[in-house]
Write an enzyme that holds these catalytic residues in place. Structure first.
Site, PDB file in Angstrom:
ATOM      1  N   GLN A  76      -6.507  -3.522  10.807  1.00  9.49           N
ATOM      2  CA  GLN A  76      -5.300  -3.345  10.012  1.00  9.49           C
ATOM      3  C   GLN A  76      -4.208  -4.346  10.397  1.00  9.49           C
ATOM      4  O   GLN A  76      -4.264  -4.982  11.450  1.00  9.49           O
ATOM      5  CB  GLN A  76      -4.768  -1.925  10.185  1.00  9.49           C
ATOM      6  CG  GLN A  76      -5.476  -0.886   9.324  1.00  9.49           C
ATOM      7  CD  GLN A  76      -4.711   0.421   9.287  1.00  9.49           C
ATOM      8  OE1 GLN A  76      -4.738   1.186  10.228  1.00  9.49           O
ATOM      9  NE2 GLN A  76      -4.027   0.673   8.182  1.00  9.49           N
ATOM     10  N   HIS A  77      -3.228  -4.437   9.508  1.00 12.87           N
ATOM     11  CA  HIS A  77      -1.935  -5.086   9.757  1.00 12.87           C
ATOM     12  C   HIS A  77      -1.927  -6.614   9.716  1.00 12.87           C
ATOM     13  O   HIS A  77      -0.898  -7.208   9.451  1.00 12.87           O
ATOM     14  CB  HIS A  77      -1.349  -4.681  11.113  1.00 12.87           C
ATOM     15  CG  HIS A  77      -1.242  -3.225  11.360  1.00 12.87           C
ATOM     16  ND1 HIS A  77      -0.642  -2.350  10.482  1.00 12.87           N
ATOM     17  CD2 HIS A  77      -1.671  -2.471  12.406  1.00 12.87           C
ATOM     18  CE1 HIS A  77      -0.680  -1.123  10.977  1.00 12.87           C
ATOM     19  NE2 HIS A  77      -1.302  -1.163  12.129  1.00 12.87           N
ATOM     20  N   ASP A  87      -9.798  -0.168   9.488  1.00 15.50           N
ATOM     21  CA  ASP A  87     -10.885   0.158  10.406  1.00 15.50           C
ATOM     22  C   ASP A  87     -10.936   1.637  10.784  1.00 15.50           C
ATOM     23  O   ASP A  87     -12.010   2.257  10.768  1.00 15.50           O
ATOM     24  CB  ASP A  87     -10.829  -0.729  11.656  1.00 15.50           C
ATOM     25  CG  ASP A  87      -9.453  -0.825  12.283  1.00 15.50           C
ATOM     26  OD1 ASP A  87      -8.511  -0.157  11.827  1.00 15.50           O
ATOM     27  OD2 ASP A  87      -9.316  -1.608  13.249  1.00 15.50           O
TER      28      ASP A  87
END
Length: 467
Positions: free
Chosen positions: A73-74, A237
């Site tokens: 992520q991110h 994830d």
């Protein structure tokens, strides 16, 4: 008649994993992997090459009918108007954007940001990385035409888009990954353009957010990937891991990977103004309140290297020590920390005496320090309203007998340890099957062990006194 096969991909921080599963039974037919480069900023092209290499290592996809990608992520993938990557992607564990996150909190207020996006942004969030880009590299920021996350960008490439076919409007994502940006609301299901502009300085194209069962498109031919395979929305994830574990409302997962996470599947969204709990969406249409620590299995890597042992021997040493490690406490912030929000912190060893300073105590202090942070995370998840009917412990470190023993002493509830597996990639395959058939599959998740609680309050009280 040959079975129908589906594939799931996990593009993680360290590597790309591919699993191919039987559509009817969920059985893993074959798998492959390829490494990613080290570092907290990476040219996304490395991810694409690793994906193709992992697919090739898995025997190709000629017999696969549907696929989905889950990813870390991110991470910020900034694209210009021609679909070119503007700079190396900043990963979730790149902490240079800590001050940018603090600036956003100062401007809007923690409660307002939690209300609008479900979370108070930290350095890891995409919104903080965009603000850092705006402040530190304004010329590059001005060129940003579209913003994607790692799994969005890879799914876009998988469908044949990129610099040679730069249809930015074809970018798409899912609820779980969108909820980690800091400018999408799990409550409303909409992007908050004001927050995006406050970070980047101007508006930009963002991926369309798809429900769990909607097709994103089909693959374009590339390397070991043939054309025409159904592409599912993919996921972040942890949300993919929840799918792979068949997690439902009432389940809490503790995952021991490069980072450590505690997350629950809940029917209602959460909004924690303290910033401890991120109010993410999950990949099934529900919600995924989550606590993340930067330092998990890497703590064991570091201390094992210091002692000159492997993980198996580290565990044996730890089991020679008493709970509490003779008063030795490791505060394991080796790479800074996300929860608590201490991006510039370092690790500290407390309670060293001639009696406590032994190899077994140090080994045990490493495991206790790693798990105490996650036990704090479990407390925060419960305080945010989650219920624990089942606690699942996953990740490579969960196979270590010492880690299991300490977990039973810290978490206060019975713990289920599923059999080892690539649950992020397995969950991506669940989603691929869901999109293909219209129904979420109910594939079994084998259990390796059930750990009964063995409370040892001294461990947490020592850690809390030093934290």
């Amino acid at each position: 008649m040959a079975p129908s096969l589906i594939a799931g991909i996990d593009s993680s921080t360290q590597s790309c994993k591919v699993v191919v599963r039987d559509l009817d039974t969920g059985r893993v037919v074959r798998s492959g992997r390829a490494p990613h480069p080290d570092g907290t900023e990476v040219d996304p092209e490395h991810w694409w090459r690793a994906l193709l290499a992992a697919v090739d290592d898995a025997g190709g996809l000629d017999d696969v009918v549907a696929i989905a990608i889950a990813g870390q992520q991110h991470g910020l993938v900034a694209l210009d108007a021609e679909g070119r990557v503007i700079r190396d992607a900043l990963l979730w564990n790149d902490t240079r954007s800590a001050s940018a996150a603090a600036d956003l909190v100062a401007e809007f207020g923690a409660e307002e940001l939690a209300r609008r996006s479900g979370s108070v942004p930290l350095a890891s969030f995409t919104i903080a990385k965009l603000r850092w880009l705006h402040d530190a590299e304004p010329e590059r920021a001005a060129r940003v035409a579209a913003v994607a996350l790692p799994h969005d960008w890879l799914s876009w490439r998988l469908r044949g888009f990129g610099p040679r076919n730069p249809d930015l409007g074809a970018l798409a994502t899912d609820r779980s990954d969108a909820s980690g940006t800091g400018y999408w609301s799990p409550s409303t299901g909409e992007y908050d353009r004001e927050l995006l502009v406050a970070a980047l300085g101007h508006d930009a194209i963002l991926p369309r957010v798809l429900p769990p069962d909607e097709r994103m498109g089909v693959t374009g031919a590339s390397g070991a990937v043939p054309a025409g395979i159904v592409v599912a929305p993919g996921a972040g994830d942890n949300a993919a891991a929840a799918l792979g574990l068949a997690a439902h409302d009432g389940d809490v997962v503790v995952s021991l990977g490069t980072s450590g996470t505690v997350f629950a599947v809940t029917e209602r969204p959460s909004a924690d103004a303290s910033g401890a709990v991120a109010g993410f969406a999950d990949a099934s249409g529900q919600h995924l309140p989550l606590v993340c620590t930067l330092n998990a299995a890497r703590v064991l890597d570091g201390v094992a290297g210091l002692l000159g042992v492997d993980h198996e021997e580290l565990g044996r040493l730890a089991l020679q020590a008493e709970p509490g490690a003779g008063g030795l406490v490791l505060q394991p912030y080796f790479e800074g920390e996300r929860t608590p929000n201490l991006p510039d912190a370092t690790a500290t060893l407390f309670g060293m005496t001639l009696h406590s300073s032994t190899r077994p105590n140090l080994a045990r202090a490493a495991i206790e320090g790693m798990l105490c942070g996650l036990a704090d995370g479990l407390d925060a998840i419960l305080a945010a309203g989650a219920q624990v009917e089942r606690l699942l412990l996953i990740g490579g470190a969960a196979q270590n007998p010492a880690v299991r023993a300490v977990a039973a002493q810290l978490f206060g509830v019975a713990i289920e340890v599923p059999e080892p597996g690539e649950y992020v990639a397995l969950g991506a395959a669940v989603q691929a099957a869901w999109v293909l058939t219209g129904e979420r599959p109910a594939w079994p998740v084998p259990t390796d062990a059930i750990l009964q609680p063995d409370p040892q309050p001294r461990i947490r009280s020592q850690y809390a006194a030093r934290a």
